[in-house]
Design an enzyme around this catalytic site. Structure first.
Site: not given
Length: 368
Positions: A240, A264, A192, A217, A164
């Site tokens: 995403d 998702k 990400d 990401e 992260k």
């Protein structure tokens, strides 16, 4: 076959490893799950939706609870196997808010596969391999602690890490550098940012981490901002948060923004629409990850069925959310092998044997 009963439950699912931290002070200590049960013809289908706090997606459990109460009465007496028809019905009686419909659609898919006497993976296109490779999230924190956590995850059997970032750029450079130095060469690393950076910040990060092998990401919020970053970096990119509809997916492909997408389930409105976008993404040549915003055994089972019906050469990885939480919702779960791969539970539909005694009291229980 007609829908005879709908029940829904709300459940707090605390995290095994404590608070989940992202950049900019975003933190959650549990999944707030809504679980839906749909009964018809002596069979039962299950669905689950759990947002990650109120900061990750445009979704929240209280909204799901309220929306399920609005939609459920319209489904009584309908054929649960008419999935496309019921998707349109839900969109007609309740405009927008796809996350509200996700657990309902998942339960309908589960019930339809159980009625056909096959695992859901069969109805989603067929099984592609026995297991899907898992990744582990290295949550946001001090560089030395993130490196320590990454080493432990590798020892647990993981070979793919999602690190992260998306906060202070200089600090994130130190974080990723520390993690990359601590894990074996060949470890797959995704950085990400969860749309936390401006293009300026994303380029700063990319420029200072060129010697580290990773996948970028979702560095920025909009598709166009991510495109501007894409043009100036030499790393693979996966989006995403930008994938919220069929139109988004087509826009990403048309502009050449990404090499892959993360889909998702709850963000798209359920298994049916996720399957639709998954199949299109594969046909467009994109790499695909199918997961969700959270949940326990029910939601993880749906992710596993969607992942293992994705062509192996286009499948990136998966995540085992049921291992994140301290509670159980079922007597069985998608099996995890060696900490790094996930299979499917045995049985028709999702293959999950939900224990209703664990769910508490239903917030809605309706019959015709």
């Amino acid at each position: 076959m007609k829908i005879e009963r709908i029940r829904a439950f709300r459940m707090r699912q605390p995290f095994v490893d404590g608070p989940y931290r992202m950049s900019k002070g975003r933190v959650a200590d549990c999944f707030d799950s809504v679980i839906v049960e749909i009964s018809a013809g002596g069979l039962t289908g299950w669905g689950e939706m759990a947002p990650l706090g109120t900061f990750y997606s445009a979704a929240f459990a209280a909204g799901t609870e309220a929306g399920v109460k609005e939609i459920a009465p319209h489904l009584l007496g309908q054929d649960p196997r008419a999935l496309t028809q019921l998707t349109r019905l839900m969109d007609t009686v309740f405009k927008g808010h796809p996350y509200v419909k996700s657990a309902i659609d998942m339960a309908l898919n589960d019930l339809t596969a159980r009625a056909a006497g096959v695992p859901l993976v069969t109805m989603l296109g067929g099984r592609e391999g026995e297991t899907a490779e898992l990744y582990k999230v290295v949550t946001h924190g001090a560089p030395d602690q993130m490196a320590k956590n990454a080493v432990q995850y590798i020892a647990d059997g993981y070979r793919r890490l999602q690190v992260k970032v998306g906060g202070d750029v200089r600090g994130d450079i130190d974080r990723v550098t520390a993690v990359a130095a601590a894990v074996p060469r060949g470890t797959v690393i995704f950085c990400d940012a969860n749309a936390g950076w401006t293009p300026f910040q994303a380029r700063q990060f990319a420029d200072q981490t060129r010697d580290i092998d990773f996948v970028f990401e979702q560095p920025c919020v909009t598709i166009d901002d991510n495109l501007s970053v894409r043009r100036s970096v030499d790393k693979p990119m996966v989006l995403d948060e930008s994938v919220q509809s069929l139109e988004d997916l087509l826009d990403i492909h048309r502009k050449g923004v990404a090499d892959g997408v993360t889909l998702k389930i709850s963000r798209l409105g359920g298994v049916s629409r996720t399957r639709q976008l998954r199949d299109l993404a594969v046909d467009l040549g994109l790499m695909v990850t199918v997961e969700d915003t959270g949940g326990a055994e029910i939601d993880t089972a749906a992710m596993a069925h969607l992942s293992l019906s994705t062509p192996a050469e286009k499948r990136l990885h998966a995540i085992a959310f049921h291992e994140w939480v301290t509670i159980r919702t079922a007597r069985n779960a998608p099996p995890v092998f060696g900490g790094s791969r996930m299979g499917l539970p045995d049985g028709d539909g999702l293959g999950i044997d939900v224990d209703t005694a664990l769910l508490g009291n239903a917030f809605i229980d309706i019959k015709p």
